[in-house]
Motif scaffolding. Sequence first.
Motif, PDB file in Angstrom:
ATOM      1  N   ALA A   1       2.405  11.072  -0.549  1.00  0.00           N
ATOM      2  CA  ALA A   1       1.162  10.304  -0.420  1.00  0.00           C
ATOM      3  C   ALA A   1       1.452   8.807  -0.494  1.00  0.00           C
ATOM      4  O   ALA A   1       0.558   7.996  -0.330  1.00  0.00           O
ATOM      5  CB  ALA A   1       0.187  10.704  -1.528  1.00  0.00           C
ATOM      6  N   TYR A   2       2.708   8.451  -0.717  1.00  0.00           N
ATOM      7  CA  TYR A   2       3.072   7.050  -0.941  1.00  0.00           C
ATOM      8  C   TYR A   2       2.942   6.171   0.294  1.00  0.00           C
ATOM      9  O   TYR A   2       2.757   4.967   0.162  1.00  0.00           O
ATOM     10  CB  TYR A   2       4.500   6.947  -1.481  1.00  0.00           C
ATOM     11  CG  TYR A   2       4.619   7.424  -2.904  1.00  0.00           C
ATOM     12  CD1 TYR A   2       4.260   6.607  -3.954  1.00  0.00           C
ATOM     13  CD2 TYR A   2       5.081   8.707  -3.185  1.00  0.00           C
ATOM     14  CE1 TYR A   2       4.362   7.033  -5.265  1.00  0.00           C
ATOM     15  CE2 TYR A   2       5.186   9.153  -4.489  1.00  0.00           C
ATOM     16  CZ  TYR A   2       4.832   8.313  -5.526  1.00  0.00           C
ATOM     17  OH  TYR A   2       4.917   8.741  -6.822  1.00  0.00           O
ATOM     18  N   ARG A   3       3.029   6.724   1.463  1.00  0.00           N
ATOM     19  CA  ARG A   3       2.968   5.884   2.660  1.00  0.00           C
ATOM     20  C   ARG A   3       1.606   5.206   2.775  1.00  0.00           C
ATOM     21  O   ARG A   3       1.506   4.030   3.089  1.00  0.00           O
ATOM     22  CB  ARG A   3       3.249   6.707   3.913  1.00  0.00           C
ATOM     23  CG  ARG A   3       3.166   5.840   5.137  1.00  0.00           C
ATOM     24  CD  ARG A   3       3.642   6.536   6.359  1.00  0.00           C
ATOM     25  NE  ARG A   3       3.586   5.592   7.457  1.00  0.00           N
ATOM     26  CZ  ARG A   3       4.167   5.756   8.593  1.00  0.00           C
ATOM     27  NH1 ARG A   3       4.878   6.832   8.808  1.00  0.00           N
ATOM     28  NH2 ARG A   3       4.066   4.867   9.544  1.00  0.00           N
ATOM     29  N   ARG A   4       0.543   5.932   2.527  1.00  0.00           N
ATOM     30  CA  ARG A   4      -0.804   5.389   2.652  1.00  0.00           C
ATOM     31  C   ARG A   4      -1.318   4.853   1.317  1.00  0.00           C
ATOM     32  O   ARG A   4      -2.102   3.929   1.264  1.00  0.00           O
ATOM     33  CB  ARG A   4      -1.737   6.477   3.191  1.00  0.00           C
ATOM     34  CG  ARG A   4      -3.114   6.065   3.438  1.00  0.00           C
ATOM     35  CD  ARG A   4      -3.461   5.284   4.675  1.00  0.00           C
ATOM     36  NE  ARG A   4      -2.710   5.498   5.857  1.00  0.00           N
ATOM     37  CZ  ARG A   4      -2.616   4.576   6.809  1.00  0.00           C
ATOM     38  NH1 ARG A   4      -3.212   3.433   6.700  1.00  0.00           N
ATOM     39  NH2 ARG A   4      -1.917   4.824   7.881  1.00  0.00           N
ATOM     40  N   PHE A   5      -0.879   5.460   0.220  1.00  0.00           N
ATOM     41  CA  PHE A   5      -1.350   5.095  -1.119  1.00  0.00           C
ATOM     42  C   PHE A   5      -0.140   4.745  -1.972  1.00  0.00           C
ATOM     43  O   PHE A   5       0.620   5.622  -2.347  1.00  0.00           O
ATOM     44  CB  PHE A   5      -2.127   6.257  -1.748  1.00  0.00           C
ATOM     45  CG  PHE A   5      -3.268   6.731  -0.889  1.00  0.00           C
ATOM     46  CD1 PHE A   5      -4.474   6.053  -0.880  1.00  0.00           C
ATOM     47  CD2 PHE A   5      -3.133   7.842  -0.067  1.00  0.00           C
ATOM     48  CE1 PHE A   5      -5.527   6.470  -0.080  1.00  0.00           C
ATOM     49  CE2 PHE A   5      -4.179   8.281   0.734  1.00  0.00           C
ATOM     50  CZ  PHE A   5      -5.372   7.582   0.726  1.00  0.00           C
ATOM     51  N   GLY A   6       0.040   3.495  -2.265  1.00  0.00           N
ATOM     52  CA  GLY A   6       1.235   3.026  -2.960  1.00  0.00           C
ATOM     53  C   GLY A   6       1.365   3.502  -4.391  1.00  0.00           C
ATOM     54  O   GLY A   6       2.460   3.603  -4.927  1.00  0.00           O
ATOM     55  N   ASN A   7       0.236   3.807  -5.028  1.00  0.00           N
ATOM     56  CA  ASN A   7       0.254   4.302  -6.393  1.00  0.00           C
ATOM     57  C   ASN A   7      -1.072   5.010  -6.680  1.00  0.00           C
ATOM     58  O   ASN A   7      -2.013   4.913  -5.899  1.00  0.00           O
ATOM     59  CB  ASN A   7       0.523   3.176  -7.405  1.00  0.00           C
ATOM     60  CG  ASN A   7      -0.513   2.081  -7.312  1.00  0.00           C
ATOM     61  OD1 ASN A   7      -1.712   2.313  -7.433  1.00  0.00           O
ATOM     62  ND2 ASN A   7      -0.056   0.851  -7.107  1.00  0.00           N
TER      63      ASN A   7
END
Length: 64
Positions: free
Chosen positions: A52-58
Amino acid sequence: MTSPAADDARPLRSDAESKRRRILHAAREEFAENGLRATLDDVARRAGVGTAYRRFGNKQVLIN
């Protein structure tokens, strides 16, 4: 090179939009069940996506 803001302004492909929605839905469920101790990896696993890191960094991005 484009800025992240410019990338966010473009509409997502249908598969990317579907993945984004699955992640958002999974985040709501995961945080409801496990609170803030849930990780972004937990959310991705529940959504059935690799990351999920590509769209949501954290996870803070998902919480807000």
